[in-house]
Design a protein around this motif. Structure first.
Motif, PDB file in Angstrom:
ATOM      1  N   ASP A 197     -10.333   9.642  -3.566  1.00  0.00           N
ATOM      2  CA  ASP A 197      -9.566   9.364  -2.357  1.00  0.00           C
ATOM      3  C   ASP A 197      -9.909   8.000  -1.771  1.00  0.00           C
ATOM      4  N   VAL A 232     -10.346   5.412  -3.619  1.00  0.00           N
ATOM      5  CA  VAL A 232      -9.746   4.411  -4.495  1.00  0.00           C
ATOM      6  C   VAL A 232      -8.342   4.090  -3.994  1.00  0.00           C
ATOM      7  N   THR A 233      -7.992   2.812  -3.997  1.00  0.00           N
ATOM      8  CA  THR A 233      -6.658   2.413  -3.526  1.00  0.00           C
ATOM      9  C   THR A 233      -5.587   2.597  -4.593  1.00  0.00           C
ATOM     10  N   ASP A 234      -6.008   2.714  -5.849  1.00  0.00           N
ATOM     11  CA  ASP A 234      -5.038   2.974  -6.911  1.00  0.00           C
ATOM     12  C   ASP A 234      -4.509   4.402  -6.793  1.00  0.00           C
ATOM     13  N   ALA A 258      -4.304   8.056  -2.132  1.00  0.00           N
ATOM     14  CA  ALA A 258      -3.346   6.957  -2.265  1.00  0.00           C
ATOM     15  C   ALA A 258      -2.019   7.451  -2.831  1.00  0.00           C
ATOM     16  N   HIS A 308      -0.140   9.312  -0.184  1.00  0.00           N
ATOM     17  CA  HIS A 308       0.459   8.382   0.788  1.00  0.00           C
ATOM     18  C   HIS A 308       1.722   7.737   0.223  1.00  0.00           C
ATOM     19  N   TRP A 309       1.658   7.290  -1.022  1.00  0.00           N
ATOM     20  CA  TRP A 309       2.797   6.593  -1.621  1.00  0.00           C
ATOM     21  C   TRP A 309       3.949   7.532  -1.926  1.00  0.00           C
ATOM     22  N   ARG A 314      -1.844   1.069 -10.656  1.00  0.00           N
ATOM     23  CA  ARG A 314      -2.350  -0.010  -9.803  1.00  0.00           C
ATOM     24  C   ARG A 314      -1.210  -0.950  -9.420  1.00  0.00           C
ATOM     25  N   ASP A 315      -1.149  -1.274  -8.122  1.00  0.00           N
ATOM     26  CA  ASP A 315      -0.176  -2.243  -7.619  1.00  0.00           C
ATOM     27  C   ASP A 315      -0.639  -3.645  -8.036  1.00  0.00           C
TER      28      ASP A 315
END
Length: 719
Positions: A430, A432-434, A451, A454-455, A537-538
């Motif tokens: 949780d 991790v931003t990926d 993440a 959220h997305w 990953r963005d």
């Protein structure tokens, strides 16, 4: 001669009178039999019937006149006409000595009359064809109704017998031949009714050794010289005879049955057969035997079982415990028998167990399972898996409980460690931003990190779990941003999905986000694939920096056109896209005419101004999707995607005209140049150097043809 004439006339008269008398008697016989007669010429269709023939179908004879084959066809039931025709043809062909058919004819009042129709050909023509045929009709409606009633009664009786499929019903005649074999008998013995009815005796189903033992045990005065059926029938004539027997099924399996045999009598009291009714008691006998075996083995199993076992009274005290339970709780047998289970149960677990005990006593459940904590002798907590069932007496009243207790303390500790590990992993993921998703092999989501929630679901985890990943996420590629990617290809272990993990775009409400997707396979304990973990990953900023660096490396600093390096990369992409789409594509090479004198006369700055002006003409003369490049010096190239040779030639003509019309002011003078243009088509499977050589060859032809012209390779037709 004359002396013989009177005698001959008298003889003929006498013969004629005898013949007429025979005809008269025949007509009387026919009239007495109430039969309808008919004569028929099959060749002409002419037909003659008597009054009774017409009466059978409700008409007077004159009402049917003229009678013909059509009269018969119109009155006969359509379903019976084909059978009648077949019977007639069989008689005509000599396959039957006469014609006979049971058929229905429509009565004048609309009902159907059953008629037995019979006849034969009595005269044939010279070619062997039927010429005259005669026969009779008989009204058999009452007979058919009686047959129908009997059949219906038999069907109702059979249905009643077959409805009792838990009981085998076998009926025989007085000789012992089976006449009825119901569905219960088929189920019990494995034979179909048609295999035994009219063919076998019930003795077929008896075990031979048991039969011999039975016959040998009969008194000499009763059973001497008699077979099994004879003894059965003799006793059944006196009263119903019942006994347990071993029946042998068709598949060889033995079944224990309770067989009762009774005699069947007619209205006069004469015995017409026998009925046997057999009930399968195999399972009941097995259950009794298993119950006895269970009673004998329970004591041994109770004491030697590895699980803790206890007999518990209705008030909760232990009636008996085994050694395994003593080891689990740390008490001796004598100590445990002095307390009840409530005293040794953790207070937090006791209410739930007591409720389940009440449900068991109330009959709302047959047993219950529970994980609970016991307090050991040393004050330690023992986690146990408890299974409890209730023993009742024959009246259904509760007697006592049987409990099985398995020590699962080590398992609970291991599970807790696993929970702690999973919790730490979940917290880590949780953070991790990926986007992290685990999916099964069908593409259903099993877990997502914060993440991803959220997305994909605005933070709601429940909105993702169990859903197919394609329902909540859509991916495309940079090369085809409007074509959604089939996500199942990423879950194909035998596919080339690794090639799709880059250059991906994640579609969301505000557009497309460039991403990189990493995948790791998940295996079960047996090593089989059970799913995958995706890390998304963005890479928006990374791709922007890459594009900026690529542009700097692939741009011509003088003209801001693509340089040779970028040109070759774009050409390679165009060839690859052509292989996928099959669209036409063309490559244009442009070499400036009279450019060297500009450099030699006015200097390189003047030459740079000319190159800049030509670059602007090329940029504005093609589509935004086309690629314009400066290859070096005064050489340019244009990649025309989705463009045929004919269309490319028109574009080249416009460019040639525009370049020729350029006037670049320089030190009070107007600088002018021309151009030679060569065009070649880009073919699937081409190498970059092959495409370049083909277009360069056409440009060379344009130079050789006097400059300031356009040359294309052969086959420039089409648009």
């Amino acid at each position: 001669m004359s002396s013989g004439s009177p005698a001959s006339s008298d003889d003929m008269r006498e013969c004629l009178e005898q013949a007429l008398e025979q005809v008269r008697r025949l007509r009387m016989i026919i009239d007495g039999s109430a039969a309808g007669t008919w004569e028929w010429n099959p060749q002409s269709g002419w037909m003659q019937v008597n009054e009774r023939w017409a009466e059978i179908v409700g008409y007077a004879l004159h009402e049917l006149q003229p009678v013909s084959s059509d009269t018969f066809v119109q009155l006969v039931h359509p379903d019976d006409l084909q059978r009648s025709d077949a019977a007639l043809q069989a008689h005509f062909d000599g396959l039957a000595a006469h014609y006979e058919c049971l058929l229905r004819m429509r009565h004048r009042d609309g009902r159907w009359v059953w008629v037995q129709d019979r006849g034969r050909v009595y005269e044939w023509d010279g070619q062997g064809r039927p010429l005259w045929m005669a026969g009779a009709h008989a009204d058999v409606s009452d007979l058919q109704q009686a047959r129908h009633d009997v059949a219906g009664a038999r069907q109702r009786l059979q249905a009643i017998v077959d409805a009792s499929d838990e009981v085998a019903v076998i009926v025989t005649d007085v000789q012992g031949v089976i006449t009825l074999f119901n569905s219960g008998a088929e189920r019990l013995l494995g034979y179909r009714a048609e295999e035994v009815v009219g063919q076998a005796s019930p003795v077929l189903f008896h075990d031979e050794q048991e039969v011999q033992a039975f016959l040998q045990a009969q008194p000499a005065t009763e059973g001497a010289g008699l077979d099994l059926f004879a003894i059965f029938s003799a006793r059944a004539r006196e009263h119903t005879f019942s006994r347990q027997w071993t029946f042998l099924r068709k598949d060889g399996q033995h079944r224990q049955v309770r067989l009762s045999i009774s005699a069947l009598s007619d209205a006069q009291g004469e015995v017409t057969g026998f009925v046997g009714m057999a009930t399968d008691v195999t399972e009941m006998l097995q259950a009794r035997a298993e119950a006895r075996l269970a009673e004998e083995t329970f004591a041994g199993a109770f004491t030697s079982a590895a699980l803790g076992m206890a007999l518990v009274s209705l008030d909760g005290t232990w009636l008996d415990v085994n050694e395994a339970l003593c080891r689990i709780l740390g008490y001796s047998r004598q100590e445990l028998l002095q307390v009840d289970f409530q005293q040794l149960t953790h207070p937090d677990d006791l209410p739930a167990e007591l409720q389940m005990v009440q449900d068991l006593l109330a009959g709302e459940r047959a047993h219950f399972h529970l994980e609970k904590r016991y307090v050991g002798r040393d004050g330690n907590l023992v986690w146990a898996r408890l299974s409890v069932s209730l023993v009742r007496d024959e009246r259904g009243d509760p007697l006592h409980f049987v409990s099985q207790i398995q020590d699962v303390s080590a398992q609970r500790a291991s599970e807790q460690r696993l929970v702690d590990t999973e919790q730490r992993s979940r917290i880590t993921l949780d953070a991790v931003t990926d986007l992290v998703l685990s999916v099964d092999m069908q593409g259903r989501i099993e877990h997502v990190n914060a993440a991803a929630r959220h997305w994909l679901a605005h933070g709601a985890a429940d909105a993702l779990h169990g859903r197919f990943v394609g329902e909540v996420m859509q991916l495309t590629t940079e090369y085809a941003p409007l074509s959604p990617l089939d996500l199942s290809v990423l879950l194909d272990p035998d596919g080339n999905a690794v090639d799709l993990h880059s250059d991906l775009l994640l579609v969301h409400a505000h557009g497309h986000v460039p991403i990189d997707l990493s995948q790791a396979w998940l295996h079960d304990d047996g090593g089989a694939l059970r799913g995958a973990v995706w890390v998304i990953r963005d890479v928006t900023q990374l791709r922007a920096r890459q594009r900026e660096a690529r542009q700097l490396a692939e741009l011509d600093p003088l003209t801001d056109l693509v340089n040779r390096r970028g040109f070759e990369a774009h050409l390679q992409q165009a060839i690859a896209r052509l292989e996928r789409t099959g669209q036409a594509a063309s490559l244009m090479f442009i070499d400036l005419d009279r450019f060297k004198p500009v450099n030699d006369t006015w200097g390189h700055l003047a030459g740079d101004a000319v190159l800049w002006a030509v670059a602007n003409v090329l940029r504005q003369g093609v589509r935004d999707s086309d690629v314009v490049a400066r290859l070096g010096g005064d050489e340019f190239a244009v990649i025309l995607v989705g463009c045929s040779l004919r269309r490319a030639r028109r574009i080249a003509g416009d460019l040639l005209h525009a370049i020729g019309g350029l006037e670049i002011p320089w030190e009070g003078q107007q600088l002018r140049v021309g151009a030679s243009i060569g065009i070649a088509s880009i073919q699937p499977g081409m190498r970059v150097d092959e495409a370049v050589a083909s277009a360069d060859a056409q440009c060379y032809r344009a130079k050789a043809a006097g400059r300031n012209n356009v040359q294309t390779e052969k086959g420039d037709g089409g648009n």
